[in-house]
Write a protein that holds these residues in place. Sequence first.
Motif, PDB file in Angstrom:
ATOM      1  N   LEU A 104      -3.358 -12.929  -6.234  1.00 44.32           N
ATOM      2  CA  LEU A 104      -2.371 -11.914  -6.598  1.00 44.32           C
ATOM      3  C   LEU A 104      -2.181 -11.841  -8.107  1.00 44.32           C
ATOM      4  O   LEU A 104      -2.040 -10.744  -8.673  1.00 44.32           O
ATOM      5  CB  LEU A 104      -1.033 -12.215  -5.915  1.00 44.32           C
ATOM      6  N   TYR A 105      -2.185 -12.990  -8.773  1.00 40.75           N
ATOM      7  CA  TYR A 105      -2.009 -12.999 -10.227  1.00 40.75           C
ATOM      8  C   TYR A 105      -3.209 -12.374 -10.934  1.00 40.75           C
ATOM      9  O   TYR A 105      -3.056 -11.476 -11.770  1.00 40.75           O
ATOM     10  CB  TYR A 105      -1.799 -14.437 -10.712  1.00 40.75           C
ATOM     11  N   GLN A 106      -4.416 -12.860 -10.612  1.00 42.24           N
ATOM     12  CA  GLN A 106      -5.600 -12.360 -11.281  1.00 42.24           C
ATOM     13  C   GLN A 106      -5.930 -10.936 -10.843  1.00 42.24           C
ATOM     14  O   GLN A 106      -6.216 -10.073 -11.671  1.00 42.24           O
ATOM     15  CB  GLN A 106      -6.795 -13.286 -11.007  1.00 42.24           C
ATOM     16  N   GLY A 107      -5.888 -10.687  -9.526  1.00 40.24           N
ATOM     17  CA  GLY A 107      -6.154  -9.341  -9.034  1.00 40.24           C
ATOM     18  C   GLY A 107      -5.126  -8.342  -9.532  1.00 40.24           C
ATOM     19  O   GLY A 107      -5.459  -7.192  -9.837  1.00 40.24           O
ATOM     20  N   GLY A 143       0.817  -1.213   0.000  1.00 38.83           N
ATOM     21  CA  GLY A 143       0.000   0.000   0.000  1.00 38.83           C
ATOM     22  C   GLY A 143       0.847   1.258   0.000  1.00 38.83           C
ATOM     23  O   GLY A 143       0.517   2.246  -0.674  1.00 38.83           O
ATOM     24  N   LEU A 144       1.944   1.223   0.767  1.00 36.83           N
ATOM     25  CA  LEU A 144       2.841   2.385   0.776  1.00 36.83           C
ATOM     26  C   LEU A 144       3.451   2.626  -0.602  1.00 36.83           C
ATOM     27  O   LEU A 144       3.582   3.779  -1.039  1.00 36.83           O
ATOM     28  CB  LEU A 144       3.958   2.164   1.807  1.00 36.83           C
ATOM     29  N   VAL A 145       3.821   1.541  -1.287  1.00 33.03           N
ATOM     30  CA  VAL A 145       4.397   1.680  -2.626  1.00 33.03           C
ATOM     31  C   VAL A 145       3.354   2.262  -3.594  1.00 33.03           C
ATOM     32  O   VAL A 145       3.659   3.152  -4.396  1.00 33.03           O
ATOM     33  CB  VAL A 145       4.909   0.313  -3.136  1.00 33.03           C
ATOM     34  N   ILE A 176      -1.908   0.943 -13.191  1.00 37.06           N
ATOM     35  CA  ILE A 176      -0.711   0.716 -12.382  1.00 37.06           C
ATOM     36  C   ILE A 176       0.218  -0.200 -13.164  1.00 37.06           C
ATOM     37  O   ILE A 176      -0.219  -1.232 -13.679  1.00 37.06           O
ATOM     38  CB  ILE A 176      -1.088   0.088 -11.026  1.00 37.06           C
ATOM     39  N   PRO A 177       1.482   0.167 -13.305  1.00 36.68           N
ATOM     40  CA  PRO A 177       2.396  -0.645 -14.125  1.00 36.68           C
ATOM     41  C   PRO A 177       2.435  -2.100 -13.684  1.00 36.68           C
ATOM     42  O   PRO A 177       2.384  -2.393 -12.487  1.00 36.68           O
ATOM     43  CB  PRO A 177       3.758   0.030 -13.919  1.00 36.68           C
ATOM     44  N   ARG A 178       2.529  -2.996 -14.661  1.00 37.45           N
ATOM     45  CA  ARG A 178       2.589  -4.414 -14.351  1.00 37.45           C
ATOM     46  C   ARG A 178       3.787  -4.736 -13.465  1.00 37.45           C
ATOM     47  O   ARG A 178       3.728  -5.640 -12.631  1.00 37.45           O
ATOM     48  CB  ARG A 178       2.679  -5.208 -15.671  1.00 37.45           C
ATOM     49  N   GLU A 179       4.856  -3.981 -13.625  1.00 38.62           N
ATOM     50  CA  GLU A 179       6.050  -4.214 -12.813  1.00 38.62           C
ATOM     51  C   GLU A 179       5.757  -3.994 -11.323  1.00 38.62           C
ATOM     52  O   GLU A 179       6.323  -4.673 -10.467  1.00 38.62           O
ATOM     53  CB  GLU A 179       7.186  -3.283 -13.258  1.00 38.62           C
ATOM     54  N   LEU A 180       4.859  -3.045 -11.030  1.00 40.23           N
ATOM     55  CA  LEU A 180       4.510  -2.795  -9.638  1.00 40.23           C
ATOM     56  C   LEU A 180       3.712  -3.959  -9.056  1.00 40.23           C
ATOM     57  O   LEU A 180       3.846  -4.282  -7.870  1.00 40.23           O
ATOM     58  CB  LEU A 180       3.709  -1.500  -9.516  1.00 40.23           C
ATOM     59  N   VAL A 181       2.906  -4.590  -9.895  1.00 40.00           N
ATOM     60  CA  VAL A 181       2.179  -5.784  -9.456  1.00 40.00           C
ATOM     61  C   VAL A 181       3.168  -6.887  -9.079  1.00 40.00           C
ATOM     62  O   VAL A 181       2.983  -7.600  -8.085  1.00 40.00           O
ATOM     63  CB  VAL A 181       1.214  -6.262 -10.561  1.00 40.00           C
ATOM     64  N   VAL A 182       4.231  -7.007  -9.867  1.00 43.45           N
ATOM     65  CA  VAL A 182       5.279  -7.983  -9.552  1.00 43.45           C
ATOM     66  C   VAL A 182       5.949  -7.627  -8.229  1.00 43.45           C
ATOM     67  O   VAL A 182       6.302  -8.513  -7.433  1.00 43.45           O
ATOM     68  CB  VAL A 182       6.320  -8.049 -10.691  1.00 43.45           C
ATOM     69  N   VAL A 183       6.116  -6.337  -7.957  1.00 42.83           N
ATOM     70  CA  VAL A 183       6.697  -5.892  -6.685  1.00 42.83           C
ATOM     71  C   VAL A 183       5.808  -6.332  -5.522  1.00 42.83           C
ATOM     72  O   VAL A 183       6.307  -6.794  -4.480  1.00 42.83           O
ATOM     73  CB  VAL A 183       6.883  -4.357  -6.678  1.00 42.83           C
ATOM     74  N   ILE A 184       4.496  -6.203  -5.672  1.00 47.60           N
ATOM     75  CA  ILE A 184       3.561  -6.628  -4.622  1.00 47.60           C
ATOM     76  C   ILE A 184       3.703  -8.127  -4.366  1.00 47.60           C
ATOM     77  O   ILE A 184       3.764  -8.583  -3.221  1.00 47.60           O
ATOM     78  CB  ILE A 184       2.114  -6.276  -5.010  1.00 47.60           C
TER      79      ILE A 184
END
Length: 365
Positions: free
Chosen positions: A312-315, A26-28, A325-333
Amino acid sequence: MNKMPKWADAVLIPLISILLAFFFSGLVIWAIGKDPVVAIKTMVQGAFGSTSGISYTLYYATNFIFTGLAVAVAYHARLFNIGGEGQAMLGGLGVTLVCLAIPWPHWTLALPAAMIGGALFGAGWAFIPAWLQAKRGSHIVITTIMFNYIGAALLGYLLTKVLKVKGSMLTESARFPEGAHLPNFSEIFAPIGINFSPNAPANMAFFVALLCTFAFWILIWKTRLGYEIRAYGQSETAAKYAGIAPARIVIIAMLISGALAGLMAINNVMGEAERLIDNAVEGAGFIGIAVALMGRNHPIGILLASILFGFLYQGGAELSFWESIPRELVVVIQALVIMFTGALDNMVRMPLEKLFVALNRKKEA
């Protein structure tokens, strides 16, 4: 006396780790100017807010159940199998060869045969690192990592030189015959009035994964072989004293592990793509390591952790699409969840252990 009750180790520590991971995620998200609350709502809605989202979540979870169980079997024998990715690739090859071998009349015949093919090819790919560890002392981590790359190269060659459809520019095999089509959730649940999207990927393989989860529990905790695997994993010296052959356990545990990873192909290759494509595994072999660690190598924990990573993958895909939101940030999560539940496990465990020790002392006083 144990420092911490089993329920705290199995439930409380993973829960706190997940909450910490989402807090820092959330902070990111907030740091890039997006609303974290809106982001988590989008992820939950995208993963569980519709039958289509649920189908995709369970499709990903099915892959992770197979690879998580594969890692866990080896881990109980004190073996760190990082080769699930390559074993799942070769499992896909086995499933493909079986499905293309004959014009299958019905999926009920094709599925057991494909399961045997996927399991045999996955186990076969795990056998060489297992033999090298058992007989030559080669470290299982190094050899399984190497075999991931060898498997990817081998599959790439076969898809471009052997299995590719003549005249096609695509690096993929021919489509499987109609009789090898696995029923998806739309076909399974439509008769009882539950409507899933016909294009949603979750299929009969999910129920096979659940059966494998139950079989894993039976094997590890209710059979002599499972006892030998756990005994060897706890102490090789004690296992030898009890008459357990270390080389035999290493090879058998890795064969079972490779077979479970290879079985993943009935979901992504047979159930979803209905043909063999390049990079069909999509990192599920590596996610299986995080799933097994988070699930404490227990089948129920692995099932729940698989659903979490499916979420996490689907959401994450929905988050990237709807919130820009960049896909890379999803990978960070996803990486934060892995980091807090795996690498930083002791950061949560040690304070809790001290807390429970203090509470136990107060009770005794």
